[in-house]
Scaffold this active site. Structure first.
Site: not given
Length: 553
Positions: A501, A453-454, A430, A331, A464, A295, A188
């Site tokens: 994205c 990312n995915d 993805e 999304r 990842r 999101r 965080h």
């Protein structure tokens, strides 16, 4: 001059004196008490104070770093109210007749170790959260202050590690940078540092004593180095870099209001990624052309139960109206993997990243899916909304999704409720499977948005979130770049548009390549809009393509 190395979390140059941030001694003594029930009452009173403190921190973080960065404090409030945590503290007090401080410390250590014993890197990282809330409780019980920095000048903070609550309490006007011995890129604290735009490093081998405390230093977040008492030559060079960074920021401000058009006339949309309505201010401040990724799962993650249609409708409507005719791509819920909501009661999985998540939940729980779709469609009457579906692997899924969307449209028609009858429907690309059948998928949708990312994770077979695999993780892998070109070409062959994205969209070293590939849109964090625009305005795509062809005949 002494130089220490570490891993950069956020780039930039900071020049100033070092302040070693030493935490108060939190060693807890075991003391026998005569009245366990009175001690349990004292514990609950302290817990209420701690929750109130976290509420104050949440509001402060909300103003400084937005909802995503502030969310940790809500999570900490929930952890303090966790039944297992409370039961453990009360049980230790009752059975051992010990003070609340000791019971809290024991519970914190046991639960933190439980997380550390897990294989998943995300859950291992939650051990720090357990320690953080336990230390806060002990501080309240013992009457100690909440810490902070006692300084009247701007300083570079050096610490063993920094809990999110410590980071947000710091006066940002007095913080030039922070450097920690421990910490991870997924912590965080790292996320907060990026959001706060503070140059930061983790995993640095710097000592936490008077050999550095109070000394003049330079943090180079680009190199991942700290220079203690730099010599004249080094200081002069770093000052030039610092001044160049400030000039770049000032120049970027002048790009607001300009069209995203290359020197040879190619246009690209630059949109922003957001998690909630509180991020809209940053979107408008950075002159984004729209929202390329809303999101929506954060609505679910922030609720104790399934959000109602009306609750979701009000949120989507607010976003659409605030963007005033600019496109907003929502999304559908991407719950699962590292994003868990207890009330979904998802089964524990050995490999959640490849399990029941995202569109798979929607298609197996159609009523949850239809509730969200009704809310989105109703909101589309108040702005330019598009819907995007995540984790697609087959044509059959897309056809099933479109069938459900049509059912909801019919229900709204029957009820006389307005919505955009021409609303765009798109999918996230993805998975390698989606790439391989992109031509078939493009015939069924209006657009593609690549979740890099995915896509990278699944293509390279690398988790990842596993820091130990960082050596092997390569987001610029030739296979990924070839897939991106395949995706945009397939979309254009069938009249669809294509965007990115994922995090790769904000990689400025690839912006010219994305333009050359023909991408129509890049959606990134709001702060990356203007740096991207600068490259777009300075690029001649036709000339860049020629140089690529000459380099690879």
């Amino acid at each position: 001059m002494v130089v220490y190395s570490g891993k950069s979390v956020f780039g930039g140059i900071a020049i100033g004196k070092i302040c070693v941030y030493a935490k108060e001694d939190s060693q807890v003594k075991r003391e026998r008490i005569e009245d366990p029930e009175a001690e349990i009452k004292r514990y609950h009173e302290a817990k209420d104070v701690a929750i109130e403190q976290l509420g104050v921190l949440y509001e402060k973080a909300l103003k400084e770093v937005g909802e995503d960065g502030a969310g940790v404090f809500e999570a900490h409030q929930m952890m303090l109210d966790d039944g297992d945590y409370i039961d453990s503290v009360e049980n230790i007090i009752r059975t051992q007749s010990v003070n609340a401080e000791y019971a809290v410390a024991q519970t914190g250590d046991q639960m933190a170790q439980m997380f550390l014993d897990m294989e998943d890197e995300y859950f291992r990282g939650r051990a720090a959260d357990v320690h953080d809330i336990s230390e806060r409780l002990i501080g309240v019980l013992s009457g100690k202050g909440s810490g902070g920095i006692q300084t009247d000048e701007q300083v570079i903070i050096v610490a063993d590690d920094l809990a999110p609550s410590e980071t947000v309490q710091m006066d940002k006007d007095k913080i030039l940078s922070f450097v920690t011995v421990h910490g991870s890129a997924n912590s965080h604290t790292s996320i907060l540092a990026k959001t706060m735009n503070i140059p930061a490093m983790i995993g640095c081998d710097i000592p936490l004593d008077d050999t550095v405390n109070g000394k003049m230093a330079v943090v180079d977040g680009f190199e991942g180095k700290v220079y203690i008492e730099p010599n004249e030559e080094t200081m002069a060079a770093k000052k030039i870099l610092y001044e160049e960074e400030q000039e770049k920021k000032a120049l970027l401000e002048q790009l607001k209001g300009k069209d995203n058009v290359t020197l040879d006339g190619q246009h690209i949309n630059l949109y922003a990624n957001i998690g909630n309505t509180k991020d809209l201010g940053l979107v408008l401040k950075n002159d984004a052309g729209g929202i390329g990724l809303f999101r929506s799962e954060f609505i679910y993650l922030g609720s104790q139960d399934y959000p109602t249609e009306e609750e979701q409708f009000e949120i989507y409507k607010t976003v659409a109206q605030t963007m005033a005719g600019k496109k907003v791509i929502i999304r559908t819920l991407d719950i699962g993997a590292d994003k868990q909501a207890d009330y979904f009661a998802l089964p524990k999985e050995e490999n959640p990243a490849m399990g029941l998540r995202a569109i798979r939940i929607c298609l197996t729980r159609p009523e949850v899916f239809k509730t969200q779709l009704r809310a989105i469609l109703r909101a589309s009457a108040f702005g330019k909304i598009a819907i995007m579906f995540p984790m697609i692997i087959s044509l059959e899924e897309v056809k099933e999704i479109k069938g459900i969307v049509n059912e909801v449209k019919t229900e709204l028609d029957d009820a006389g409720i307005s919505y955009d009858k021409n609303i765009e429907l798109g999918i996230m690309i993805e998975t390698p499977a989606a790439v391989m059948v992109a031509d078939e998928l493009a015939e069924e949708v209006d657009f593609f948005s690549v979740g890099t990312n995915d896509l990278t994770q699944y293509t390279l077979a690398i988790d990842r979130q596993n820091d130990s695999l960082e050596k092997f993780y390569n987001s610029h892998h030739p296979a990924i770049l070839k897939m991106l070109k395949m995706i945009v070409d397939a979309a254009h062959r069938h009249g669809a548009w294509a965007g990115i994205c994922g995090e790769l969209g904000a990689d400025l070293t690839l912006t010219k390549d994305f333009l050359a590939m023909g991408f129509d849109e890049l959606s990134v964090s709001p702060g990356r809009i203007l740096p991207l625009r600068k490259i777009v305005l300075e690029t001649d795509v036709s000339e860049y393509k020629k140089s690529l062809n000459e380099a690879n005949p």
